[in-house]
Write a protein that holds these residues in place. Structure first.
Motif, PDB file in Angstrom:
ATOM      1  N   GLU A   1      -2.508   1.385  -7.393  1.00  0.00           N
ATOM      2  CA  GLU A   1      -3.160   0.555  -6.381  1.00  0.00           C
ATOM      3  C   GLU A   1      -4.366  -0.177  -6.959  1.00  0.00           C
ATOM      4  O   GLU A   1      -5.155   0.359  -7.722  1.00  0.00           O
ATOM      5  N   ALA A   2      -4.511  -1.411  -6.557  1.00  0.00           N
ATOM      6  CA  ALA A   2      -5.665  -2.216  -6.957  1.00  0.00           C
ATOM      7  C   ALA A   2      -6.181  -2.927  -5.722  1.00  0.00           C
ATOM      8  O   ALA A   2      -5.441  -3.193  -4.785  1.00  0.00           O
ATOM      9  N   PRO A   3      -7.473  -3.258  -5.683  1.00  0.00           N
ATOM     10  CA  PRO A   3      -8.021  -3.919  -4.500  1.00  0.00           C
ATOM     11  C   PRO A   3      -7.482  -5.330  -4.352  1.00  0.00           C
ATOM     12  O   PRO A   3      -7.431  -6.082  -5.307  1.00  0.00           O
ATOM     13  N   GLN A   4      -7.053  -5.647  -3.156  1.00  0.00           N
ATOM     14  CA  GLN A   4      -6.554  -6.979  -2.858  1.00  0.00           C
ATOM     15  C   GLN A   4      -7.284  -7.493  -1.616  1.00  0.00           C
ATOM     16  O   GLN A   4      -8.014  -6.758  -0.956  1.00  0.00           O
ATOM     17  N   GLN A   5      -7.048  -8.720  -1.277  1.00  0.00           N
ATOM     18  CA  GLN A   5      -7.697  -9.312  -0.117  1.00  0.00           C
ATOM     19  C   GLN A   5      -6.736  -9.348   1.066  1.00  0.00           C
ATOM     20  O   GLN A   5      -5.558  -9.648   0.926  1.00  0.00           O
ATOM     21  N   ASP A   6      -7.264  -9.024   2.252  1.00  0.00           N
ATOM     22  CA  ASP A   6      -6.512  -9.183   3.504  1.00  0.00           C
ATOM     23  C   ASP A   6      -5.169  -8.462   3.492  1.00  0.00           C
ATOM     24  O   ASP A   6      -4.150  -8.971   3.954  1.00  0.00           O
ATOM     25  N   GLY A   7      -5.170  -7.250   2.926  1.00  0.00           N
ATOM     26  CA  GLY A   7      -3.952  -6.448   2.982  1.00  0.00           C
ATOM     27  C   GLY A   7      -2.886  -6.865   2.002  1.00  0.00           C
ATOM     28  O   GLY A   7      -1.746  -6.445   2.109  1.00  0.00           O
ATOM     29  N   GLN A   8      -3.221  -7.718   1.029  1.00  0.00           N
ATOM     30  CA  GLN A   8      -2.227  -8.105   0.042  1.00  0.00           C
ATOM     31  C   GLN A   8      -2.020  -6.949  -0.934  1.00  0.00           C
ATOM     32  O   GLN A   8      -2.944  -6.514  -1.598  1.00  0.00           O
ATOM     33  N   ALA A   9      -0.826  -6.464  -1.008  1.00  0.00           N
ATOM     34  CA  ALA A   9      -0.512  -5.373  -1.922  1.00  0.00           C
ATOM     35  C   ALA A   9       0.421  -5.878  -2.996  1.00  0.00           C
ATOM     36  O   ALA A   9       1.051  -6.918  -2.861  1.00  0.00           O
TER      37      ALA A   9
ATOM     38  N   GLU B   1       1.410  -6.697   3.190  1.00  0.00           N
ATOM     39  CA  GLU B   1       1.612  -5.548   4.063  1.00  0.00           C
ATOM     40  C   GLU B   1       1.686  -6.032   5.516  1.00  0.00           C
ATOM     41  O   GLU B   1       0.812  -6.746   5.984  1.00  0.00           O
ATOM     42  N   LYS B   2       2.729  -5.618   6.213  1.00  0.00           N
ATOM     43  CA  LYS B   2       2.999  -6.131   7.552  1.00  0.00           C
ATOM     44  C   LYS B   2       2.358  -5.244   8.620  1.00  0.00           C
ATOM     45  O   LYS B   2       2.460  -4.013   8.584  1.00  0.00           O
TER      46      LYS B   2
ATOM     47  N   GLY C   1      -1.463  -0.044  12.050  1.00  0.00           N
ATOM     48  CA  GLY C   1      -1.406   0.161  10.609  1.00  0.00           C
ATOM     49  C   GLY C   1      -0.790  -1.034   9.923  1.00  0.00           C
ATOM     50  O   GLY C   1      -0.415  -2.016  10.565  1.00  0.00           O
ATOM     51  N   ARG C   2      -0.692  -0.938   8.615  1.00  0.00           N
ATOM     52  CA  ARG C   2      -0.023  -1.954   7.815  1.00  0.00           C
ATOM     53  C   ARG C   2       1.033  -1.281   6.953  1.00  0.00           C
ATOM     54  O   ARG C   2       0.725  -0.406   6.146  1.00  0.00           O
TER      55      ARG C   2
ATOM     56  N   ARG D   1      -0.839   1.819   5.542  1.00  0.00           N
ATOM     57  CA  ARG D   1      -2.293   1.813   5.417  1.00  0.00           C
ATOM     58  C   ARG D   1      -2.896   1.754   6.816  1.00  0.00           C
ATOM     59  O   ARG D   1      -2.447   0.989   7.669  1.00  0.00           O
ATOM     60  N   SER D   2      -3.888   2.580   7.065  1.00  0.00           N
ATOM     61  CA  SER D   2      -4.543   2.585   8.358  1.00  0.00           C
ATOM     62  C   SER D   2      -6.052   2.544   8.157  1.00  0.00           C
ATOM     63  O   SER D   2      -6.537   2.400   7.029  1.00  0.00           O
ATOM     64  N   PHE D   3      -6.793   2.677   9.262  1.00  0.00           N
ATOM     65  CA  PHE D   3      -8.247   2.603   9.155  1.00  0.00           C
ATOM     66  C   PHE D   3      -8.811   3.760   8.338  1.00  0.00           C
ATOM     67  O   PHE D   3      -9.876   3.642   7.749  1.00  0.00           O
ATOM     68  N   GLY D   4      -8.094   4.884   8.315  1.00  0.00           N
ATOM     69  CA  GLY D   4      -8.598   6.039   7.601  1.00  0.00           C
ATOM     70  C   GLY D   4      -8.201   6.108   6.145  1.00  0.00           C
ATOM     71  O   GLY D   4      -8.845   6.786   5.355  1.00  0.00           O
TER      72      GLY D   4
END
Length: 289
Positions: free
Chosen positions: A223-231, A236-237, A256-257, A269-272
């Motif tokens: 995993e790497a940091p992306q913008q706006d949920g881009q994986a 990510e839907k 979630g996404r 992916r969720s808020f937690g």
């Protein structure tokens, strides 16, 4: 009817979140968890002892001396909804009854599981090429702090679900980022069975936990940091879901996404943080993932 629906919503925040929220990383502002990776040390971690994991809260107890096996349940009394109807004293009374039930369960389960989550995660992370040291002080040198644990959650009819989990923390103070990576193990248990764990069941749980930590380490490694949920591999839907693993007793629709499906697991992916939940323990409400 509308009033009681409102009470049920408030029940979740009063009961389930108090018991589970910190363990699934909901103590920080509500943004989807994208792990920050520093340019200098993207894959370096220090095994740590997060207070969020090691401090017992309402409805949670530790089942081992190392405080790395966390039991959570919110059954007992008339539930938080009844407490709300009876006012502040009713809330306190119900919380006390839930806590008493939690302790009674923990007395039966404490010391029965011989897993060592820290060692399992360390072995899995090393195999995935992550640099991990067993020294929390090294976190000050730019490493991400990692606190591995086994999560045991009670659902209806005394059925226990288990999950391998790692809480990651980076930075300090107001700038600290934290998130939980959780992987639900395939087997479920009755409370009575786990209280009388056979060697065969112990071995199976150990094998499943090792596989769970391996899957989490593999995900964290890539995993790497992306913008706006881009994986990696696409966007990510957004979808909504209910899960008795994450909010037992009173299921609530959450957002979630969607990341991926893998066998009978849904990764999202969720808020937690990031969760891999068995399809039998998640209901997709919208989004068609």
């Amino acid at each position: 009817m509308t009033y009681f629906k409102a009470v049920r919503r408030r029940t979740f925040w009063l009961g389930a979140l108090l018991a589970v929220a910190s363990l699934v990383g909901c103590g920080t502002p509500p943004t989807y968890k994208l792990r920050p990776v520093t340019g200098q040390s993207p894959g370096t971690f220090s095994l740590a002892h997060s207070k969020v994991v090691e401090d017992e809260r309402h409805g949670t107890r530790h089942l081992d001396a190392a405080k790395s096996i966390v039991y959570s349940q919110n059954f007992g009394g008339g539930g938080a909804a009844l407490g709300l109807l009876l006012g502040p004293l009713g809330v306190a009374a119900n919380i006390s009854m839930i806590d008493s039930n939690t302790e009674a369960d923990a007395v039966r389960l404490r010391g029965k599981l011989t897993l060592a989550p820290r060692e399992l995660f360390l072995a899995a992370a090393t195999q995935q090429g992550l640099e991990v040291v067993d020294d929390a002080a090294a976190g000050a040198a730019g490493r991400t702090l990692a606190t591995p644990y086994l999560f045991v959650s009670k659902t209806d009819n005394d059925r226990l679900l288990t999950a391998a989990a790692v809480r990651l923390e980076y930075g300090q103070g107001a700038d600290q980022w934290s998130g939980v990576y959780m992987y639900q193990l395939p087997s479920s248990y009755q409370l009575d069975d786990l209280a009388r764990l056979t060697p065969e069941m112990q071995a199976r749980l150990g094998t499943e936990a090792a596989q769970g930590f391996s899957a989490l380490a593999a995900f964290i490694a890539k995993e790497a940091p992306q913008q706006d949920g881009q994986a990696k591999g696409g966007t990510e839907k957004d979808f909504s879901y209910k899960s008795d693993l994450l909010t037992p007793r009173i299921e609530i629709e959450m957002n979630g996404r969607f990341i991926a499906r893998s066998g009978d697991l849904i990764w999202f992916r969720s808020f937690g943080g990031v969760y891999a939940v068995r399809t039998s323990n998640i209901k997709v409400m919208s989004g068609g993932v």
